[in-house]
Motif scaffolding. Structure first.
Motif, PDB file in Angstrom:
ATOM      1  N   LYS A  31      62.306  92.841 -38.555  1.00  0.00           N
ATOM      2  CA  LYS A  31      61.781  94.093 -39.083  1.00  0.00           C
ATOM      3  C   LYS A  31      62.251  94.355 -40.514  1.00  0.00           C
ATOM      4  O   LYS A  31      62.812  95.369 -40.823  1.00  0.00           O
ATOM      5  CB  LYS A  31      62.101  95.266 -38.173  1.00  0.00           C
ATOM      6  N   LEU A  64      51.209  93.843 -40.188  1.00  0.00           N
ATOM      7  CA  LEU A  64      51.061  93.285 -38.840  1.00  0.00           C
ATOM      8  C   LEU A  64      50.752  91.794 -38.904  1.00  0.00           C
ATOM      9  O   LEU A  64      51.325  90.997 -38.151  1.00  0.00           O
ATOM     10  CB  LEU A  64      49.962  94.031 -38.083  1.00  0.00           C
ATOM     11  N   LEU A  85      56.309 100.293 -40.067  1.00  0.00           N
ATOM     12  CA  LEU A  85      56.677  99.812 -38.735  1.00  0.00           C
ATOM     13  C   LEU A  85      56.610 100.938 -37.709  1.00  0.00           C
ATOM     14  O   LEU A  85      56.160 100.721 -36.581  1.00  0.00           O
ATOM     15  CB  LEU A  85      58.081  99.196 -38.762  1.00  0.00           C
ATOM     16  N   SER A 118      54.490  87.770 -25.431  1.00  0.00           N
ATOM     17  CA  SER A 118      54.857  88.483 -26.651  1.00  0.00           C
ATOM     18  C   SER A 118      55.496  87.516 -27.640  1.00  0.00           C
ATOM     19  O   SER A 118      55.753  86.368 -27.327  1.00  0.00           O
ATOM     20  CB  SER A 118      55.845  89.606 -26.334  1.00  0.00           C
ATOM     21  N   LEU A 161      53.941  90.022 -39.854  1.00  0.00           N
ATOM     22  CA  LEU A 161      54.847  89.994 -38.703  1.00  0.00           C
ATOM     23  C   LEU A 161      54.451  88.874 -37.747  1.00  0.00           C
ATOM     24  O   LEU A 161      55.303  88.133 -37.248  1.00  0.00           O
ATOM     25  CB  LEU A 161      54.834  91.341 -37.972  1.00  0.00           C
ATOM     26  N   TYR A 162      53.169  88.745 -37.496  1.00  0.00           N
ATOM     27  CA  TYR A 162      52.678  87.697 -36.597  1.00  0.00           C
ATOM     28  C   TYR A 162      52.937  86.302 -37.185  1.00  0.00           C
ATOM     29  O   TYR A 162      53.431  85.409 -36.495  1.00  0.00           O
ATOM     30  CB  TYR A 162      51.187  87.892 -36.327  1.00  0.00           C
ATOM     31  N   LEU A 222      56.254  91.767 -30.703  1.00  0.00           N
ATOM     32  CA  LEU A 222      54.807  91.902 -30.873  1.00  0.00           C
ATOM     33  C   LEU A 222      54.199  91.733 -29.493  1.00  0.00           C
ATOM     34  O   LEU A 222      54.184  90.638 -28.945  1.00  0.00           O
ATOM     35  CB  LEU A 222      54.254  90.795 -31.782  1.00  0.00           C
ATOM     36  N   GLY A 257      49.274  93.726 -30.109  1.00  0.00           N
ATOM     37  CA  GLY A 257      49.639  93.534 -31.512  1.00  0.00           C
ATOM     38  C   GLY A 257      49.256  92.151 -32.001  1.00  0.00           C
ATOM     39  O   GLY A 257      48.781  91.986 -33.134  1.00  0.00           O
ATOM     40  N   SER A 304      56.521  85.277 -36.869  1.00  0.00           N
ATOM     41  CA  SER A 304      57.127  85.529 -35.556  1.00  0.00           C
ATOM     42  C   SER A 304      57.554  84.247 -34.864  1.00  0.00           C
ATOM     43  O   SER A 304      57.126  83.147 -35.214  1.00  0.00           O
ATOM     44  CB  SER A 304      56.148  86.298 -34.663  1.00  0.00           C
ATOM     45  N   VAL A 342      53.544  97.171 -32.154  1.00  0.00           N
ATOM     46  CA  VAL A 342      54.870  96.554 -32.161  1.00  0.00           C
ATOM     47  C   VAL A 342      55.759  97.392 -31.261  1.00  0.00           C
ATOM     48  O   VAL A 342      55.496  98.577 -31.027  1.00  0.00           O
ATOM     49  CB  VAL A 342      55.498  96.448 -33.581  1.00  0.00           C
ATOM     50  N   GLN A 378      54.292 101.005 -34.462  1.00  0.00           N
ATOM     51  CA  GLN A 378      54.877 101.251 -33.137  1.00  0.00           C
ATOM     52  C   GLN A 378      54.159 102.403 -32.446  1.00  0.00           C
ATOM     53  O   GLN A 378      53.888 102.331 -31.242  1.00  0.00           O
ATOM     54  CB  GLN A 378      56.365 101.549 -33.270  1.00  0.00           C
ATOM     55  N   LEU A 402      61.853  92.782 -33.645  1.00  0.00           N
ATOM     56  CA  LEU A 402      60.838  93.593 -32.977  1.00  0.00           C
ATOM     57  C   LEU A 402      60.091  92.695 -32.014  1.00  0.00           C
ATOM     58  O   LEU A 402      60.161  91.475 -32.111  1.00  0.00           O
ATOM     59  CB  LEU A 402      59.829  94.140 -33.997  1.00  0.00           C
TER      60      LEU A 402
END
Length: 83
Positions: A34, A13, A41, A29, A16-17, A61, A65, A20, A50, A45, A59
């Protein structure tokens, strides 16, 4: 049901952030790719951290998230590079 360890979910996570991009459709968001373990994931979710974007590659966020990712970074003693 969580199948991957919590630490893997937290670190995924956070990554991902950190990787992003701004979501022009929803300013609250962020969009991210992904390219991570699909089970991790799916677990994220299931927790609402996500959102899948109808099979497209990025995806979303959502705000919850993003907040959780920031908490993970803070717990690791890392600064949020975003303004």
């Amino acid at each position: 049901m969580d199948r991957t360890p919590k630490q893997v979910q937290d670190l995924t996570l956070a990554l991902l952030y950190l990787t992003s991009l701004e979501d022009h459709d929803d300013p609250a968001s962020r969009r991210c790719w992904k390219g991570y373990d699909f089970q991790t994931l799916a677990d994220l979710q299931a927790q609402g951290l996500v959102e899948d974007t109808q099979g497209r590659i990025p995806l979303r966020l959502p705000p919850q998230g993003i907040a959780q990712a920031k908490a993970v970074l803070q717990a690791l003693g890392l600064e949020d590079p975003r303004p």
